[in-house]
Design a protein around this motif. Sequence first.
Motif, mmCIF file in Angstrom:
data_model
loop_
_atom_site.group_PDB
_atom_site.id
_atom_site.type_symbol
_atom_site.label_atom_id
_atom_site.label_comp_id
_atom_site.label_asym_id
_atom_site.label_seq_id
_atom_site.Cartn_x
_atom_site.Cartn_y
_atom_site.Cartn_z
ATOM 1 N N HIS A 35 29.792 98.020 66.528
ATOM 2 C CA HIS A 35 30.213 96.793 67.187
ATOM 3 C C HIS A 35 28.992 95.910 67.352
ATOM 4 N N VAL A 36 29.197 94.634 67.145
ATOM 5 C CA VAL A 36 28.126 93.659 67.308
ATOM 6 C C VAL A 36 28.584 92.582 68.278
ATOM 7 N N CYS A 37 27.639 91.885 68.830
ATOM 8 C CA CYS A 37 27.942 90.761 69.700
ATOM 9 C C CYS A 37 28.319 89.594 68.787
ATOM 10 N N THR A 38 29.558 89.144 68.891
ATOM 11 C CA THR A 38 30.036 88.113 67.972
ATOM 12 C C THR A 38 30.956 87.129 68.682
ATOM 13 N N TYR A 39 31.320 86.091 67.970
ATOM 14 C CA TYR A 39 32.165 85.026 68.531
ATOM 15 C C TYR A 39 33.565 85.529 68.866
ATOM 16 N N ASN A 40 34.054 85.113 70.014
ATOM 17 C CA ASN A 40 35.435 85.352 70.398
ATOM 18 C C ASN A 40 36.193 84.024 70.351
ATOM 19 N N HIS A 41 35.579 82.969 70.870
ATOM 20 C CA HIS A 41 36.132 81.613 70.814
ATOM 21 C C HIS A 41 35.006 80.659 70.426
ATOM 22 N N THR A 42 35.306 79.766 69.486
ATOM 23 C CA THR A 42 34.310 78.787 69.043
ATOM 24 C C THR A 42 34.955 77.415 68.885
ATOM 25 N N ARG A 43 34.113 76.445 68.786
ATOM 26 C CA ARG A 43 34.529 75.128 68.308
ATOM 27 C C ARG A 43 33.465 74.720 67.306
ATOM 28 N N TYR A 44 33.805 73.863 66.386
ATOM 29 C CA TYR A 44 32.860 73.446 65.356
ATOM 30 C C TYR A 44 32.380 72.027 65.617
ATOM 31 N N MET A 45 31.093 71.835 65.384
ATOM 32 C CA MET A 45 30.469 70.529 65.523
ATOM 33 C C MET A 45 29.989 70.102 64.137
ATOM 34 N N THR A 46 29.764 68.833 63.985
ATOM 35 C CA THR A 46 29.268 68.298 62.721
ATOM 36 C C THR A 46 28.015 67.486 62.991
ATOM 37 N N ALA A 47 26.980 67.749 62.191
ATOM 38 C CA ALA A 47 25.733 66.989 62.274
ATOM 39 C C ALA A 47 25.546 66.252 60.952
ATOM 40 N N ARG A 48 24.796 65.184 60.991
ATOM 41 C CA ARG A 48 24.486 64.413 59.783
ATOM 42 C C ARG A 48 23.034 64.706 59.409
ATOM 43 N N LEU A 49 22.836 65.372 58.266
ATOM 44 C CA LEU A 49 21.495 65.711 57.806
ATOM 45 C C LEU A 49 20.793 64.466 57.258
ATOM 46 N N PRO A 50 19.490 64.352 57.505
ATOM 47 C CA PRO A 50 18.749 63.175 57.028
ATOM 48 C C PRO A 50 18.296 63.338 55.574
ATOM 49 N N GLY A 51 18.023 62.216 54.942
ATOM 50 C CA GLY A 51 17.391 62.208 53.626
ATOM 51 C C GLY A 51 18.167 62.879 52.515
ATOM 52 N N CYS A 52 19.487 62.799 52.542
ATOM 53 C CA CYS A 52 20.289 63.439 51.491
ATOM 54 C C CYS A 52 20.301 62.575 50.234
ATOM 55 N N GLN A 53 20.339 63.232 49.097
ATOM 56 C CA GLN A 53 20.470 62.527 47.827
ATOM 57 C C GLN A 53 21.831 61.840 47.796
ATOM 58 N N PRO A 54 21.957 60.741 46.998
ATOM 59 C CA PRO A 54 23.201 59.955 47.008
ATOM 60 C C PRO A 54 24.469 60.756 46.698
ATOM 61 N N ASP A 55 24.378 61.776 45.878
ATOM 62 C CA ASP A 55 25.571 62.547 45.506
ATOM 63 C C ASP A 55 25.824 63.747 46.429
ATOM 64 N N ILE A 56 25.061 63.885 47.506
ATOM 65 C CA ILE A 56 25.191 65.014 48.429
ATOM 66 C C ILE A 56 25.724 64.512 49.769
ATOM 67 N N SER A 57 26.760 65.169 50.278
ATOM 68 C CA SER A 57 27.300 64.818 51.592
ATOM 69 C C SER A 57 26.296 65.218 52.675
ATOM 70 N N PRO A 58 25.998 64.332 53.605
ATOM 71 C CA PRO A 58 25.050 64.663 54.665
ATOM 72 C C PRO A 58 25.672 65.485 55.799
ATOM 73 N N LEU A 59 26.972 65.742 55.740
ATOM 74 C CA LEU A 59 27.649 66.438 56.836
ATOM 75 C C LEU A 59 27.371 67.940 56.801
ATOM 76 N N TYR A 60 27.057 68.478 57.974
ATOM 77 C CA TYR A 60 26.758 69.903 58.124
ATOM 78 C C TYR A 60 27.587 70.412 59.301
ATOM 79 N N HIS A 61 28.429 71.414 59.061
ATOM 80 C CA HIS A 61 29.315 71.968 60.096
ATOM 81 C C HIS A 61 28.724 73.283 60.616
ATOM 82 N N TYR A 62 28.772 73.453 61.934
ATOM 83 C CA TYR A 62 28.237 74.686 62.528
ATOM 84 C C TYR A 62 29.062 75.059 63.762
ATOM 85 N N PRO A 63 29.120 76.368 64.055
ATOM 86 C CA PRO A 63 29.911 76.819 65.205
ATOM 87 C C PRO A 63 29.137 76.699 66.516
#
Length: 129
Positions: A81-109
């Motif tokens: 057994h490990v300590c792990t998520y029971n309830h989460t929500r996801y947030m989105t951050a905008r990464l800087p300096g992305c190339q034009p064909d790359i989405s800057p969105l980054y999703h994390y719990p």
Amino acid sequence: MHVHSLALSFLLLLVAGAAVVCVTMTPALHSFRGCTVREFTFVAQKPGCKGLRITTEACWGRCHTWEKPVPDGPYIQRHHHVCTYNHTRYMTARLPGCQPDISPLYHYPVALHCHCAVCSTQDTECETF
């Protein structure tokens, strides 16, 4: 000379008191068993973008786990057994300096509640189990 001795004694008392506080607080962290939500900072990265430092809430702790030898293959029962998520929500951050064909969105719990459970590859790296 007496004032110097008194000041030195007081300083040693302060240092000794601080050492007692440190020693008393340290075992509590080492003996903690269970899961809790704790602040965690990491660098979000993906190819084609610059990294971004993100502070979020993550699961942290130690869980009771065990292995039992058995007479037939696979010769061991694992109950990791490990300590792990029971309830989460996801947030989105905008990464800087992305190339034009790359989405800057980054999703994390973001951990809302944690518990001890069998490791799930859906939201946890389990390679060592």
